[in-house]
Design an enzyme around this catalytic site. Structure first.
Site, PDB file in Angstrom:
ATOM      1  N   ASN A 107      -1.775  10.683   5.919  1.00 49.57           N
ATOM      2  CA  ASN A 107      -1.198  11.466   4.807  1.00 49.57           C
ATOM      3  C   ASN A 107      -1.567  12.946   4.883  1.00 49.57           C
ATOM      4  O   ASN A 107      -0.778  13.792   4.493  1.00 49.57           O
ATOM      5  CB  ASN A 107      -1.675  10.911   3.465  1.00 49.57           C
ATOM      6  N   SER A 138       3.561  14.115  -3.293  1.00 50.89           N
ATOM      7  CA  SER A 138       3.689  13.086  -4.324  1.00 50.89           C
ATOM      8  C   SER A 138       3.286  13.661  -5.676  1.00 50.89           C
ATOM      9  O   SER A 138       2.430  14.557  -5.735  1.00 50.89           O
ATOM     10  CB  SER A 138       2.763  11.903  -3.993  1.00 50.89           C
TER      11      SER A 138
HETATM   12  P1  NAE Z   1       7.626   3.511   3.278  1.00 53.67           P
HETATM   13  O1  NAE Z   1       6.415   2.691   3.472  1.00 53.67           O
HETATM   14  O2  NAE Z   1       8.957   2.865   3.238  1.00 53.67           O
HETATM   15  O3  NAE Z   1       7.677   4.727   4.323  1.00 53.67           O
HETATM   16  C1  NAE Z   1       6.538   5.270   4.917  1.00 53.67           C
HETATM   17  C2  NAE Z   1       6.998   5.941   6.170  1.00 53.67           C
HETATM   18  O4  NAE Z   1       5.850   6.532   6.837  1.00 53.67           O
HETATM   19  C3  NAE Z   1       7.637   4.988   7.191  1.00 53.67           C
HETATM   20  O5  NAE Z   1       8.703   5.641   7.835  1.00 53.67           O
HETATM   21  C4  NAE Z   1       6.495   4.722   8.147  1.00 53.67           C
HETATM   22  O6  NAE Z   1       6.898   4.309   9.441  1.00 53.67           O
HETATM   23  C5  NAE Z   1       5.879   6.127   8.192  1.00 53.67           C
HETATM   24  N1  NAE Z   1       4.525   6.106   8.756  1.00 53.67           N
HETATM   25  C6  NAE Z   1       3.448   5.409   8.303  1.00 53.67           C
HETATM   26  N2  NAE Z   1       2.415   5.610   9.132  1.00 53.67           N
HETATM   27  C7  NAE Z   1       2.841   6.445  10.119  1.00 53.67           C
HETATM   28  C8  NAE Z   1       2.246   7.006  11.278  1.00 53.67           C
HETATM   29  N3  NAE Z   1       0.968   6.750  11.602  1.00 53.67           N
HETATM   30  N4  NAE Z   1       2.987   7.822  12.062  1.00 53.67           N
HETATM   31  C9  NAE Z   1       4.285   8.087  11.758  1.00 53.67           C
HETATM   32  N5  NAE Z   1       4.907   7.574  10.669  1.00 53.67           N
HETATM   33  C10 NAE Z   1       4.187   6.758   9.881  1.00 53.67           C
HETATM   34  O7  NAE Z   1       7.359   4.278   1.894  1.00 53.67           O
HETATM   35  P2  NAE Z   1       8.138   5.467   1.162  1.00 53.67           P
HETATM   36  O8  NAE Z   1       7.919   5.222  -0.280  1.00 53.67           O
HETATM   37  O9  NAE Z   1       9.497   5.650   1.660  1.00 53.67           O
HETATM   38  O10 NAE Z   1       7.202   6.699   1.581  1.00 53.67           O
HETATM   39  C11 NAE Z   1       7.662   7.852   2.257  1.00 53.67           C
HETATM   40  C12 NAE Z   1       6.781   9.012   1.833  1.00 53.67           C
HETATM   41  O11 NAE Z   1       7.010   9.253   0.439  1.00 53.67           O
HETATM   42  C13 NAE Z   1       5.274   8.753   1.979  1.00 53.67           C
HETATM   43  O12 NAE Z   1       4.626   9.938   2.410  1.00 53.67           O
HETATM   44  C14 NAE Z   1       4.855   8.419   0.563  1.00 53.67           C
HETATM   45  O13 NAE Z   1       3.491   8.705   0.331  1.00 53.67           O
HETATM   46  C15 NAE Z   1       5.771   9.344  -0.217  1.00 53.67           C
HETATM   47  N6  NAE Z   1       5.917   8.995  -1.629  1.00 53.67           N
HETATM   48  C16 NAE Z   1       6.353   7.761  -2.024  1.00 53.67           C
HETATM   49  C17 NAE Z   1       6.374   7.443  -3.364  1.00 53.67           C
HETATM   50  C18 NAE Z   1       6.930   6.122  -3.824  1.00 53.67           C
HETATM   51  O14 NAE Z   1       6.822   5.779  -5.018  1.00 53.67           O
HETATM   52  N7  NAE Z   1       7.564   5.332  -2.938  1.00 53.67           N
HETATM   53  C19 NAE Z   1       5.820   8.381  -4.297  1.00 53.67           C
HETATM   54  C20 NAE Z   1       5.518   9.679  -3.843  1.00 53.67           C
HETATM   55  C21 NAE Z   1       5.529   9.950  -2.524  1.00 53.67           C
HETATM   56  C22 NAE Z   1       5.113   7.980  -5.530  1.00 53.67           C
HETATM   57  C23 NAE Z   1       3.680   7.627  -5.101  1.00 53.67           C
HETATM   58  O15 NAE Z   1       2.953   8.501  -4.607  1.00 53.67           O
HETATM   59  C24 NAE Z   1       3.222   6.253  -5.224  1.00 53.67           C
END
Ligand code: NAE
Length: 254
Positions: A107, A138
């Site tokens: 992250n 986030s």
């Molecule tokens: P997801 O799990 O579907 O996507 C995560 C992505 O990060 C995937 O494409 C995965 O392959 C990639 N990834 C993980 N480890 C990696 C690595 N070592 N090298 C390259 N890629 C890697 O989840 P998502 O919700 O789509 O998350 C995408 C981004 O949005 C993340 O940074 C996540 O923190 C952020 N985000 C998500 C949410 C949510 O509610 N889904 C929110 C804010 C930000 C709200 C929260 O913070 C809970």
């Protein structure tokens, strides 16, 4: 920024938020969309290609935890093919407060290293053309989900890093803004570990409150890209897009 005819690199473009955002991006007709992610998903890539035949969609495997020299090599390959890159989106993230080092590595350090590596190609002090960095941070970087303090702190770190990047734009020629989603229905928020198991039901509790879909998030994501405001802190929550005004508590005066 008008997305049509641009070259875009999307790190973690195959995740929940990433893939729907890629769909919206491809509809707007960039010249190239280069997706970097840890695991390939040929079905998803084929689907993106089918949305708009004029767009060249390519995939390279990339783990953001590799040394910065590896990232530089990959970027060299991409820049050799594309010649120019207009936008880098950093979206890799995990939510698992049992994995402390890995959370920081993906992250925070991963995002910082990828940004550092592209500076070699973009920094105007090196004769580069500048560029735009869009970091997925986030809302937990504003106010934590305290049951996942490690994840929340890693997101606060990238919000801060992105704001510094924006202030460095006059020196580097590289502008930056953050995309800060609220709770969005993806695998990330389905089930996850709290720090020291302080709240085993953290995911369930969170999902008892209103959330947004990845499509809502993606539609606002492209609006933020299009508005292209250096230093913007975008909140994408509950289907809305709002620009957050950061409260200043201190000033370095330099
Ligand atoms: P997801 O799990 O579907 O996507 C995560 C992505 O990060 C995937 O494409 C995965 O392959 C990639 N990834 C993980 N480890 C990696 C690595 N070592 N090298 C390259 N890629 C890697 O989840 P998502 O919700 O789509 O998350 C995408 C981004 O949005 C993340 O940074 C996540 O923190 C952020 N985000 C998500 C949410 C949510 O509610 N889904 C929110 C804010 C930000 C709200 C929260 O913070 C809970």
């Amino acid at each position: 920024m008008v997305i049509a005819n641009t070259n875009i690199i999307f790190v973690a473009g195959l995740g929940g938020i990433g893939l729907d955002t890629c769909r919206e991006i491809v509809k707007r007709g960039p010249k190239n969309l280069v997706i970097l992610d840890r695991i390939e998903n040929p079905t998803a890539i084929a689907e993106l290609k089918a949305i708009n035949a004029k767009v060249t969609v390519t995939f390279y495997p990339y783990d953001v935890t590799v040394p910065v020299t590896e990232t530089a090599k990959l970027l060299k390959t991409i820049f050799a093919k594309l010649k120019t890159v207009d936008l880098l989106i950093n979206g890799a993230g995990i939510l698992d407060d049992h994995q402390i080092e890995r959370t920081i590595a993906i992250n925070f350090t991963g995002l910082v290293n990828t940004t550092t590596a592209i500076m070699e190609f973009w920094d105007k002090r090196k004769g580069g053309p500048g560029g735009v960095i869009c970091n997925i941070c986030s809302v937990t970087g504003f106010n934590s989900i305290h049951q996942v303090p490690v994840y929340s702190a890693s997101k606060a770190a990238v919000v801060s890093f992105t704001s510094s990047l924006a202030k460095l734009a006059p020196i580097t020629g590289v502008t930056a803004y953050s995309i800060n989603p609220g709770i969005t229905v993806t695998p990330l928020t389905h089930k996850f570990n709290s720090w020291l198991d302080v709240e085993p039901r953290v995911a369930e509790l969170l999902n008892e409150h209103p959330t947004q879909t990845t499509i809502q998030c993606a539609q606002n994501f492209v609006k933020a890209i299009e508005s292209n405001q250096n230093g913007a802190i975008w909140k994408l929550d509950l289907g809305r897009l709002d620009s957050v005004t950061w409260t200043k508590h201190w000033d370095s005066h330099i």
